[in-house]
Design an enzyme around this catalytic site. Structure first.
Site, PDB file in Angstrom:
ATOM      1  CG  ASP A 184      -8.914   2.079  -0.854  1.00  0.00           C
ATOM      2  OD1 ASP A 184      -8.371   0.997  -1.113  1.00  0.00           O
ATOM      3  OD2 ASP A 184      -8.332   3.001  -0.248  1.00  0.00           O
ATOM      4  CG  ASP A 203      -2.294   0.570   0.916  1.00  0.00           C
ATOM      5  OD1 ASP A 203      -2.406   1.379  -0.026  1.00  0.00           O
ATOM      6  OD2 ASP A 203      -3.255   0.235   1.632  1.00  0.00           O
TER       7      ASP A 203
END
Length: 731
Positions: free
Chosen positions: A531, A467
């Site tokens: 997301d 990430d």
């Protein structure tokens, strides 16, 4: 010198490299066929612009590197200086090397058409070397036309002088013909990535700059120029992609003098790229693609090229369950074991432990940088969970965010100077974190050592979800701009980890889809497109991410009934059909779902596995449907024997019954059986009775010509419902 004609997979590139200046791109676009020897000089002569009133006394030639010394008055190809001098160049051609194993004959095109479907070697390359002794610079231009017909361009600039030379901009550009009068690119934000925007191509420059220190949620992916009204299945199109994960620029420029160009490169800050004597700067690769078959044709070339890469993942893409939306920071071994049990029951093949496993990480305000397993939460370490997951035959994956550091961490407290920053102040915090300066040798070594140790100390970590949750703001290194050095260091870190741990797979996740580009994908095995797992939002996000990437590189997960990010509610069928067309997975707490939901979820996972060879190897097609409330897309096998299509209703329509949906990509001369796949529930229908062919268990058999030109009248679906159709060649 010479005139160069390269041909691969429906694409031709013609260069006038006869000197004395840099070569001119005479043609980049549709295949011109095998040209007789005398036609090439005639083609070059026929495309030289005329001398017009109120202009230079000789034709202005747009070369591979636009120069003011050649009369170019648009954006410069090179901007730089040496203490205020050598700011203008006049490169003269030294050598042109052509490596074209198959030449430009008909046989080359026939073979490359086959490679277009199956990948393989066969690229043609041109290397151009030029110099400007007066400015103390030399230039190398590398052009490669792949077997799939994808063109890449890279410039390398060397400082031959005895004093430093600052590069402010070095941008490869390519000409586009006057028939391309419209532009399309993408923009977006967090949880709303890949929003298309299109408009007429006016005079002047359409400039898209990314200043995030990462590719960005608003990245263009492709900047497309095309003929009026081009769509997914029609129109002639040209497009470029800047393959760089730091600050970058992509530009379309049309000049009143008649030239039009597409280009892209790195966006450099003042003082960031200072070349010492003998040093060289290489631009990011500019990927350039042409199609006579609209946007789907562009994707076909890109997908074929990517699938032919040596580093492209070959094994079936494992169905993945990521636990973030199931447990968040609440890590408990027994709970996670139970979740793994449920995952195995529904057919999951990879189980990923997300954020919260490392020291001090009970929330998002602390712990980043301290990459040791938290003994308080995991007194026996991660191995018991890893062993439990692997006992079920699943792979184990782990979340990391290596480039970031929380001020509330042991690493930051010990080394506050290991952060990208301007002299004398820290950048503003973003999610309570700063960016670790990977160009600092000690910071890089510490991070590499810790990641390597986590992988070595655990038996069975096959995957890292990598990430990157903030932009790089005021990203300084040693008092100077540091985005370039940071980006190169990240690439080096990924390369070193992969070398030390062969077989390790890595996902590029950057607060969702903020690091999606072809350079990061040389080192990673998929991207997390967003997301947002809201299926309605995901339809558009995935549709446009797929303009650049094939489905197997795009993470597409089934989220919970109520979306975490939008709070919109969808039934399982709509979520499952949306997630089917990608690297499939689940982002949902399935430990508490009903037995009926488990059975249905297992059926959707089984269907994906059955269709996976087609979905991850076929040709992506998207339907140009006139009703904006209807979206349809599919994947067709390259031998056109098998296909699957999804038709989704996004909203209500003005018309009571939407128009028929065409099924593109099939063989017009073959007959096909069309019906919903067995074993999964059908969507809720608005009408009392669906069309007769759909009500029949036998489906309908029609020719590819009829299906592609007339299509099928489909049911009037309720909003936010989707119908899946499987198509098989009859006989």
């Amino acid at each position: 010198m010479t005139i160069v004609h390269l041909r691969r997979a429906r694409t031709s590139l013609v260069l006038d490299a006869r000197g004395p200046g840099l070569p001119r791109v005479v043609h980049w676009g549709a295949d011109l066929g095998p040209l007789p020897a005398g036609d090439l000089p005639a083609l070059v002569g026929a495309t030289v612009p005329p001398v017009v009133p109120s202009s230079f006394d000789a034709p202005t030639v747009l070369s591979l590197l636009p120069e003011a010394s050649a009369g170019w008055s648009g954006r410069p190809g090179l901007a730089g200086h040496r203490d205020g001098r050598d700011w203008s160049t006049a490169f003269r051609l030294d050598t042109v090397d052509v490596d074209d194993p198959r030449g430009g004959g008909e046989e080359a095109v026939r073979v490359s058409e086959e490679e277009r479907d199956h990948g393989g070697a066969g690229a043609a390359r041109v290397t151009v070397r030029a110099a400007d002794p007066g400015a103390g610079l030399s230039l190398t231009v590398e052009l490669t036309l792949s077997a799939a017909g994808l063109l890449t361009v890279r410039h390398r600039l060397r400082n031959d002088g005895d004093r430093p030379y600052e590069v402010r901009e070095l941008t490869p550009v390519l000409p586009v013909p006057a028939v391309a009068t419209e532009l399309l690119d993408l923009t977006g934000r967090w949880c709303r990535e890949r929003a298309p925007q299109r408009h007429p191509w006016p005079m002047g420059a359409w400039v898209r700059e990314g200043r995030h220190g990462r590719t960005g949620h608003d990245a263009t992916l492709l900047l497309v120029a095309g003929t009026p009204g081009f769509g997914f299945g029609h129109g002639e199109t040209w497009a470029v992609h800047t393959a760089w994960s730091g600050d970058h620029v992509t530009v379309a420029e049309r000049r009143p003098t008649g030239e039009a160009t597409l280009g892209g490169g790195e966006l450099l800050a003042p003082g960031e790229m200072l070349l010492g004597p003998g040093e060289e700067y290489a631009t990011p690769l500019l990927y350039a693609v042409h199609s006579t078959d609209g946007l789907d044709g562009l994707s076909d070339v890109l997908h074929t090229h990517l699938r032919a890469r040596p580093e492209h993942p070959r094994a079936p893409r494992p169905v993945t369950l990521n636990v973030w939306e199931a447990v968040y920071f609440d890590h408990d071994l027994d709970r996670l074991k139970g979740l793994a049990d449920r995952a195995a029951e529904v057919g999951v093949e990879r189980f990923v432990l997300d954020d919260g496993w490392f020291r001090g990480r009970r929330h998002d305000r602390a712990g980043l940088g301290d990459w040791w397993v938290d003994d308080d939460v995991w007194p026996d370490g991660l191995q018991p969970l890893i062993d439990h997951v692997r006992k079920h035959g699943m792979q184990f994956g782990l979340w990391v965010e290596p480039e970031m550091v929380n001020p509330d961490s042991d690493l930051f407290r010990a080394h506050p100077d290991w952060v990208l920053q301007a002299p004398g102040r820290l950048p503003p915090e973003w999610r309570h974190q700063q960016v670790l300066d990977l160009a600092h040798p000690d910071a890089y070594a510490r991070l590499l050592d810790r990641l390597d140790a986590v992988l070595r100390e655990h038996d069975g970590i096959a995957y890292l979800k990598w990430d990157h949750n903030r932009d790089l703001t005021e990203a300084g290194h040693a008092g100077r701009p540091g985005v370039h050095a940071q980006t190169v260091a990240v690439y080096r870190l990924l390369d070193e980890l992969r070398a030390r741990h062969p077989g390790l797979e890595i996902e590029s996740c950057s607060s969702g889809g903020a690091r999606v580009d072809l350079e990061i994908l040389r080192r990673t095995d998929r991207v997390w497109a967003s997301d947002c797992n809201d299926a309605l939002e995901r339809l558009s996000i995935q549709r446009w991410t797929g303009l650049l990437l094939p489905p197997e590189l795009i993470g597409t997960h089934i989220g919970p009934e109520r979306s975490h990010t939008t709070h919109r509610v969808h039934d399982l069928g709509f979520r499952a059909v949306t997630a089917l067309f990608g690297h499939h997975g689940i982002e949902w707490d399935i430990s508490g779902i009903t037995a009926t939901e488990r059975i249905e979820l297992a059926a959707w996972v089984a269907l994906h596995k059955r269709l996976r060879p087609l979905l991850h190897g076929g040709r992506v097609v998207r339907v140009d449907h006139p009703d904006p409330a209807v979206q349809a897309h599919g994947v067709v096998a390259h031998d056109r024997s098998h296909a699957v299509y999804a038709v989704s209703r996004l909203a209500t329509s003005a018309a009571q019954v939407p128009g028929a949906v065409r099924l593109p990509g099939l063989d017009p001369s073959r007959r096909y059986l069309v019906r919903p796949p067995a074993g999964v529930p059908e969507p809720a229908l608005l009408e009392l009775a669906p069309p007769g062919w759909l009500a029949s268990d036998g489906g309908v058999t029609l020719s590819g010509s009829v299906l592609g030109s007339v299509g099928l009248q489909l049911p009037a679906l309720h909003p936010e419902q989707a119908l899946l159709l499987e198509v098989t060649a009859a006989g």
